[in-house]
Design an enzyme around this catalytic site. Structure first.
Site, short mmCIF file in Angstrom:
data_model
loop_
_atom_site.label_atom_id
_atom_site.label_comp_id
_atom_site.label_asym_id
_atom_site.label_seq_id
_atom_site.Cartn_x
_atom_site.Cartn_y
_atom_site.Cartn_z
N SER A 24 0.82 -1.21 0.00
CA SER A 24 0.00 0.00 0.00
C SER A 24 0.86 1.27 0.00
CB SER A 24 -0.95 0.01 1.21
OG SER A 24 -0.22 0.06 2.42
N LYS A 62 -6.36 4.72 8.24
CA LYS A 62 -5.21 5.49 7.75
C LYS A 62 -5.52 6.98 7.71
CE LYS A 62 -3.27 1.73 4.97
NZ LYS A 62 -3.02 1.21 3.60
#
Length: 797
Positions: free
Chosen positions: A656, A699
């Site tokens: 990611s 996140k």
């Protein structure tokens, strides 16, 4: 900075507002525990339950294992009532080979009835039979035999006395035996002195007669012994006749009741013969001294009535008399003894002793003719238990395990024969475990031919919401919880979307929602409301908040170095998700890149020191592929780049951060600085396309908290893959900050869009500078290198 890549605050939450739900509380709706939006899984489940052939056991996987387990249990209960009740399973004594007990099968309930009848029979043998042998009538018969025996013995002795008298002798009875004394002419016993005065010829004559008398006396004594033996048999016949009459009454009842079972009929015959072989034991003629010794030393065994009739017990291993259909067996204790049964062993000094009465059944016996429903994780918690089930499915037999222990020097044990069983095993677990089992055991797919995978998410909508409300109503009914208001249900639905990380899907795992209802009930005043749900969520987050605050303090004190303002070359904020137990939270991670002339390509420092997982290393290799494909079509890629996760001392995995790593590389090559107030997540492919990632909400919220702690400037935000827009279910505080322009979220599809957001410079200009730098790295000639360095490229503002 506003552009068409920036998301509006309305896009950061669940898109529906009017659900069409009209109830006020769950009291107004019907409880229902059915599962929705799992049509394929449920159809396969019904199909699998219909299959009874060998090998069609089932492995069911899904995120909400408890709901799946409970649903399957409900379906099994419905199916089981339509099936026959399996027979009772019993162990009996084996008279031919006592170390190998016999198994008999009886109609449901007959096992216990037979056991109770045999128990009553045993009590009769122990407590009543001896009294029947001691009745007045029996005693008269014995006394008559004793009198007749005495008379016959007297007759035999009189015959001896008459014969001796005719020979001139008198019979003398002494403790040491019979003696013979010569008589005088007057018929009186000859004294010793008179005998000594006789001449040798007379003495010799007397001795010869005594020899004749001794021979005759032996014949008489033999006759007496034969008479005693005969009358002893007559005495035994009296006992045997009484025993036959008394025991015969019970035997007739038992045979009339259970004679249809061939094994039972033979067993009753064996008992009758066993009793007749040792009638004296039941008459109370056993050695009392020996019994006293065995009472003090029980490990020597007991040959008395109690020990003998112990063989006549019935060990009902499985009693199905109370069932209304096929058995359904489930347990969280899956130890080997609980699965296959035990043989209990009594240990005394150096000898261990057991018998068929010490055998107990296991779950595999109890499940015979029905179903065995288990959680896979429970099964794997007990080493060897899965192998036992697998072996049983292969062989169709259960071997009962001895549960003796210690260092016994001698074991008086038994070896039960394997018992044939037939049942369907249904395992509920993770798909990952299913995949692991199929990889490790080639026979697993043959044993579990039905694999059912319940989806982790369900489609949102009014039907799904009402189904969740109905299941919550069922929970409230079962656990006596207050009803939940309509706005409380919608708050729970929002939480479900967050768990699923989707605006269109809800989590199929209802357990966290049910837990939240239980916890919210603590704050409820008659009804569980939206505010109660929010309070409960805050309580759940206290532990997570503590961890986050500890981390935020490190950012505040610059222990964790991160910039959320300004611009830097070759430096960017990536986003990582950390999990602790059931909690996860995001935090920014500084990623730096350096580039210079070389041949090694892009190197992951974490990977070089063994801290990088395979997926992260793959992402770094993709960056090298992208640079070569995009910039090195006409000249060789001569580059050495180093990527580092700063202040990361544990393992790093996942791809990611690959787009963030690429931006840092491009910044280092172009010398164009990146905005530190924009954190980045998303993977990249070799063509520069941005790909979706997981943990998107954690996140974003993690970076927002750090920016808030360091001071919101209105220029900070997060850049995410465009495909993740539908996964956004953000905290209200973050959404409010976006609405007020204090925080920004950008959704991009390619690296060009991302580099423009991060630099404020057109992507073409950055690419031109990168290409120029790579050309410089590629040349070997000093003259050509000097020329390239003099060429001008557009400078970034």
């Amino acid at each position: 900075m506003k552009n068409n890549l920036e998301l509006k605050w309305e896009e950061l939450k669940i898109p529906y507002t009017n659900t069409g739900i009209t109830f006020s509380t769950t009291d107004e709706i019907k409880a229902d525990e059915s599962i929705i939006d799992q049509e394929n899984a449920l159809a396969t489940l019904e199909f699998g339950l219909q299959l009874g052939a060998k090998g069609y056991n089932m492995y069911i996987s899904g995120s909400d294992q408890k709901t799946i387990f409970d649903y399957v249990l409900g379906r099994l209960k419905d199916k089981a009532t339509k099936r026959n009740v399996p027979p009772d399973m019993c162990y009996i004594y084996n008279f031919e080979n006592p170390s190998t007990p016999k198994v008999i099968w009886m109609q449901p309930g007959d096992g216990i009835r037979f056991k109770n009848d045999m128990k009553e029979f045993k009590q009769f043998l122990i407590n009543e039979l001896k009294d029947r042998l001691d009745t007045l009538e029996a005693e008269k018969k014995r006394q008559k035999l004793i009198t007749e025996l005495d008379e016959k013995k007297e007759e035999a002795l009189a015959e001896l006395k008459t014969y001796a008298k005719d020979m001139g002798f008198q019979v003398k009875m002494a403790e040491e035996g019979l003696g013979f004394i010569p008589l005088t002419l007057e018929g009186k016993p000859l004294s010793m002195d008179a005998y000594e005065k006789l001449d040798d010829a007379d003495k010799h004559t007397i001795e010869e007669v005594i020899d004749q008398l001794s021979e005759f006396s032996e014949e008489v004594l033999k006759k007496v012994r034969d008479i005693e033996k005969l009358y002893s048999q007559y005495m035994d016949d009296i006992d045997e006749t009484i025993v036959l009459n008394e025991v015969g009454y019970y035997m007739k009842y038992l045979k009339d009741t259970y004679g249809s079972y061939d094994e039972v009929s033979q067993y009753l015959d064996d008992i009758a013969n066993d009793i007749l072989e040792d009638v004296s034991i039941f008459a109370g003629n056993s050695n009392s001294e020996g019994q006293d010794i065995k009472g003090l030393l029980p490990w020597l065994g007991n040959s008395g009535v109690s020990e003998k009739v112990n063989h006549y017990s019935i060990n009902v291993l499985v009693d199905n008399g109370g069932l209304k259909g096929a058995p359904i067996i489930t347990s969280r204790d899956l130890s080997q003894g609980h699965l296959v049964g035990k043989i209990r062993i009594d240990t005394e000094v150096t000898t261990s002793h057991t018998d068929f009465n010490q055998i107990s059944a296991g779950m595999l016996h109890q499940a015979n003719g029905g179903y065995l429903l288990l959680y896979v994780k429970d099964l794997l918690d007990y080493p060897g238990s899965f192998d036992l089930i697998r072996r049983t499915l292969k062989t169709g037999e259960v071997n009962i395990e001895s549960m003796g222990g210690g260092n016994n020097t001698n074991t008086i044990g038994i070896t039960p024969q394997p018992i044939p069983v037939d049942f369907k095993v249904i395992l509920v677990g993770d798909y990952e475990i299913y995949h692991l089992l199929t990889e490790m055991d080639l026979s697993f797919k043959d044993l579990f031919k039905i694999n059912i995978d319940f989806k982790d998410t369900i489609t949102s909508g009014e039907v799904a919401i009402m189904n969740i409300a109905s299941q919550i109503k069922s929970l409230c009914n079962k656990e006596d919880l207050p009803p939940v208001s309509c706005d409380g249900i919608l708050q729970l639905v929002e939480y479900s979307h967050r768990l699923a990380e989707s605006q269109e899907k809800m989590s199929a795992n209802l357990q966290p929602i049910m837990d939240l209802v239980r916890e919210a009930s603590v704050f409820a005043q008659g009804t569980i409301t939206k505010d109660n749900i929010i309070q409960a969520r805050r309580m759940k987050m206290l532990f997570k908040d503590t961890l986050q605050k500890n981390i935020e303090e490190k950012y505040a004190k610059n222990i964790f170095l991160v910039d959320v303002m300004g611009k830097k070359v070759g430096q960017i904020n990536g986003l990582a998700v950390y999990s602790v137990g059931d909690f996860s939270f995001g935090r920014p991670v500084r990623i730096t890149a350096t580039t210079y002339r070389g041949k090694s390509g892009v190197v992951d420092i974490e990977g070089a020191v063994g801290l990088s997982g395979s997926i992260h290393s793959k992402g770094v290799q993709i960056i090298t592929g992208f640079l070569g494909n995009h910039f090195a079509q006409n000249y060789p890629l001569s580059l050495c780049g180093k990527i580092c996760f700063e202040q990361s001392y544990g393992g790093v995995d996942g791809d990611s951060a690959s787009s963030a790593e690429l931006y840092a590389i491009l910044s280092s090559l172009s010398e164009v600085p990146l905005r530190q107030g924009i954190a980045v997540t998303g993977s990249i492919n070799q063509y520069g396309q941005i790909q979706p990632v997981g943990g998107i909400n954690d996140k974003i919220e993690g970076f927002y908290r750090v920016c808030k702690q360091k001071g919101l400037t209105g220029k900070q935000g997060v850049m995410i893959p465009d495909q993740n827009k539908g996964d956004l279910v953000l905290d209200e505080e973050v959404i409010k900050a976006v609405e007020q322009g204090k925080f920004h979220i950008y959704a991009i599809t390619s690296f060009r869009e991302g580099i423009e957001v991060l630099t404020g410079v057109p992507a073409a200009q950055v690419e031109e500078r990168v290409a120029h730098k790579l050309k410089i790295y590629s040349v070997d000639s000093p003259e050509k290198l000097s020329r390239l360095k003099k060429q001008k490229v557009k400078k970034s503002k």
